[in-house]
Scaffold this active site. Sequence first.
Site, PDB file in Angstrom:
ATOM      1  N   HIS A   1       5.766 -13.631  29.740  1.00 12.59           N
ATOM      2  CA  HIS A   1       5.214 -14.896  29.246  1.00 12.59           C
ATOM      3  C   HIS A   1       4.343 -14.677  28.002  1.00 12.59           C
ATOM      4  O   HIS A   1       3.648 -13.668  27.885  1.00 12.59           O
ATOM      5  CB  HIS A   1       4.414 -15.595  30.340  1.00 12.59           C
ATOM      6  CG  HIS A   1       5.289 -16.242  31.378  1.00 12.59           C
ATOM      7  ND1 HIS A   1       4.827 -16.611  32.624  1.00 12.59           N
ATOM      8  CD2 HIS A   1       6.612 -16.583  31.349  1.00 12.59           C
ATOM      9  CE1 HIS A   1       5.823 -17.164  33.312  1.00 12.59           C
ATOM     10  NE2 HIS A   1       6.913 -17.144  32.565  1.00 12.59           N
TER      11      HIS A   1
ATOM     12  N   HIS B   1       4.585  -9.065  32.656  1.00  8.74           N
ATOM     13  CA  HIS B   1       5.735  -9.979  32.573  1.00  8.74           C
ATOM     14  C   HIS B   1       5.779 -10.587  31.187  1.00  8.74           C
ATOM     15  O   HIS B   1       4.851 -10.428  30.397  1.00  8.74           O
ATOM     16  CB  HIS B   1       5.708 -11.029  33.686  1.00  8.74           C
ATOM     17  CG  HIS B   1       4.598 -12.035  33.595  1.00  8.74           C
ATOM     18  ND1 HIS B   1       3.269 -11.702  33.731  1.00  8.74           N
ATOM     19  CD2 HIS B   1       4.616 -13.383  33.396  1.00  8.74           C
ATOM     20  CE1 HIS B   1       2.528 -12.794  33.613  1.00  8.74           C
ATOM     21  NE2 HIS B   1       3.327 -13.821  33.397  1.00  8.74           N
TER      22      HIS B   1
ATOM     23  N   ASP C   1       0.132 -12.339  36.802  1.00 10.13           N
ATOM     24  CA  ASP C   1       0.091 -13.694  37.363  1.00 10.13           C
ATOM     25  C   ASP C   1       0.702 -13.741  38.763  1.00 10.13           C
ATOM     26  O   ASP C   1       1.265 -14.759  39.171  1.00 10.13           O
ATOM     27  CB  ASP C   1       0.856 -14.672  36.452  1.00 10.13           C
ATOM     28  CG  ASP C   1       0.119 -14.960  35.154  1.00 10.13           C
ATOM     29  OD1 ASP C   1      -1.027 -14.514  34.992  1.00 10.13           O
ATOM     30  OD2 ASP C   1       0.705 -15.652  34.295  1.00 10.13           O
TER      31      ASP C   1
ATOM     32  N   HIS D   1       6.629 -15.067  40.413  1.00 12.80           N
ATOM     33  CA  HIS D   1       6.186 -15.860  39.255  1.00 12.80           C
ATOM     34  C   HIS D   1       7.274 -15.798  38.183  1.00 12.80           C
ATOM     35  O   HIS D   1       7.713 -16.824  37.662  1.00 12.80           O
ATOM     36  CB  HIS D   1       4.861 -15.297  38.762  1.00 12.80           C
ATOM     37  CG  HIS D   1       4.309 -15.955  37.535  1.00 12.80           C
ATOM     38  ND1 HIS D   1       3.835 -17.246  37.522  1.00 12.80           N
ATOM     39  CD2 HIS D   1       4.144 -15.493  36.267  1.00 12.80           C
ATOM     40  CE1 HIS D   1       3.406 -17.541  36.301  1.00 12.80           C
ATOM     41  NE2 HIS D   1       3.580 -16.494  35.516  1.00 12.80           N
TER      42      HIS D   1
ATOM     43  N   HIS E   1      -5.887 -14.336  34.969  1.00 10.31           N
ATOM     44  CA  HIS E   1      -6.473 -15.656  34.698  1.00 10.31           C
ATOM     45  C   HIS E   1      -7.733 -15.891  35.522  1.00 10.31           C
ATOM     46  O   HIS E   1      -7.830 -15.439  36.663  1.00 10.31           O
ATOM     47  CB  HIS E   1      -5.488 -16.786  35.011  1.00 10.31           C
ATOM     48  CG  HIS E   1      -4.334 -16.874  34.065  1.00 10.31           C
ATOM     49  ND1 HIS E   1      -4.375 -17.620  32.904  1.00 10.31           N
ATOM     50  CD2 HIS E   1      -3.105 -16.306  34.101  1.00 10.31           C
ATOM     51  CE1 HIS E   1      -3.208 -17.513  32.276  1.00 10.31           C
ATOM     52  NE2 HIS E   1      -2.412 -16.712  32.979  1.00 10.31           N
TER      53      HIS E   1
ATOM     54  N   ASP F   1       1.563 -15.821  26.926  1.00  9.23           N
ATOM     55  CA  ASP F   1       0.122 -15.580  27.046  1.00  9.23           C
ATOM     56  C   ASP F   1      -0.177 -14.162  27.539  1.00  9.23           C
ATOM     57  O   ASP F   1      -1.337 -13.791  27.701  1.00  9.23           O
ATOM     58  CB  ASP F   1      -0.563 -16.637  27.935  1.00  9.23           C
ATOM     59  CG  ASP F   1      -0.080 -16.624  29.375  1.00  9.23           C
ATOM     60  OD1 ASP F   1       1.145 -16.559  29.599  1.00  9.23           O
ATOM     61  OD2 ASP F   1      -0.925 -16.670  30.288  1.00  9.23           O
ATOM     62  N   HIS F   2       0.874 -13.347  27.725  1.00  8.39           N
ATOM     63  CA  HIS F   2       0.716 -11.947  28.144  1.00  8.39           C
ATOM     64  C   HIS F   2       1.253 -10.953  27.117  1.00  8.39           C
ATOM     65  O   HIS F   2       0.886  -9.786  27.147  1.00  8.39           O
ATOM     66  CB  HIS F   2       1.385 -11.722  29.513  1.00  8.39           C
ATOM     67  CG  HIS F   2       0.774 -12.561  30.588  1.00  8.39           C
ATOM     68  ND1 HIS F   2      -0.020 -12.043  31.584  1.00  8.39           N
ATOM     69  CD2 HIS F   2       0.798 -13.913  30.790  1.00  8.39           C
ATOM     70  CE1 HIS F   2      -0.448 -13.038  32.354  1.00  8.39           C
ATOM     71  NE2 HIS F   2       0.034 -14.174  31.894  1.00  8.39           N
TER      72      HIS F   2
HETATM   73 FE    FE Z   1      -0.330 -16.157  32.479  1.00  7.31          FE
HETATM   74 ZN    ZN Z   2       2.750 -15.987  33.532  1.00 11.51          ZN
END
Ligand code: FE
Ligand code: ZN
Length: 258
Positions: free
Chosen positions: A56, A54, A132, A110, A170, A58-59
């Site tokens: 985001h 996805h 996530d 998410h 995570h 942090d990905h």
């Molecule tokens: Fe994340």
């Molecule tokens: Zn995420």
Amino acid sequence: CAMDLIALPAFTDNYIWMLHDGTNAVVVDPGEAAPVLAALDERHLALSAILVTHYHGDHVGGVDALRARLHGPVYGPRRESIPAPFVPLDDGDEVEVLGLPFRVIDVPGHTAGHIAYFHAGRDGAPILFCGDTLFSGGCGRLFEGTAEQMHASLARLAELPGETRVCCAHEYTLSNLKFARAVEPGNAALARYAADCEATRAAGRPTLPSRIAVEREINPFLRCGHDEVVRAAAAHGATSAAGPEVFAALRRWKNDFR
Ligand code: FE
Ligand code: ZN
């Protein structure tokens, strides 16, 4: 050929999953490039693909910085804005990385376009990269999807073979299990798993990958049909025992749980 599956720590609690055969590597959700570059250099590996679950930051934050080292595609969900260029994927698509087939599973909740990657296993156990969506003992927050969607997405993942290695993005396991034990204080398997995970973290190791069979036993978000979970959800606002309603009450409860 034996594949090696490694969790590369990133930021404070992310994992970038790396799968490699000793020569070539694939990484999943590289939120930053540095841990990937260090792992490639240390093991003298070439980077042959990037899988994204996805959009985001942090990905995907490390995707562009890794392109100079990448000999192959970036794959990602068609319905999300992944750093271009990328190969857009839909539910049911199959991608081959390191000679292994991975099937794409739509798992909205998410984010609206979130996908997961599932390899059915050949020499080793099956592998799931679920970003996530599913965490050990918990699940992702509902930023874009509905409780109905996330409940259905998790149900699809729960049906995968029990020995499937669950590679979440995570390390949230201990805080998830604290909540899980508030939901199901009578779940003995959960109490044992929590003790194991506390020891694992105390030794500085990841609690992941988990297994689908374990998650079915201990993850309250996969257990919305069990009596103790239904009763706990009812005490926290669920107005019926229907799966999506129980799930929605658990998710709201956990959002404020400390
Ligand atoms: Fe994340
Ligand atoms: Zn995420």
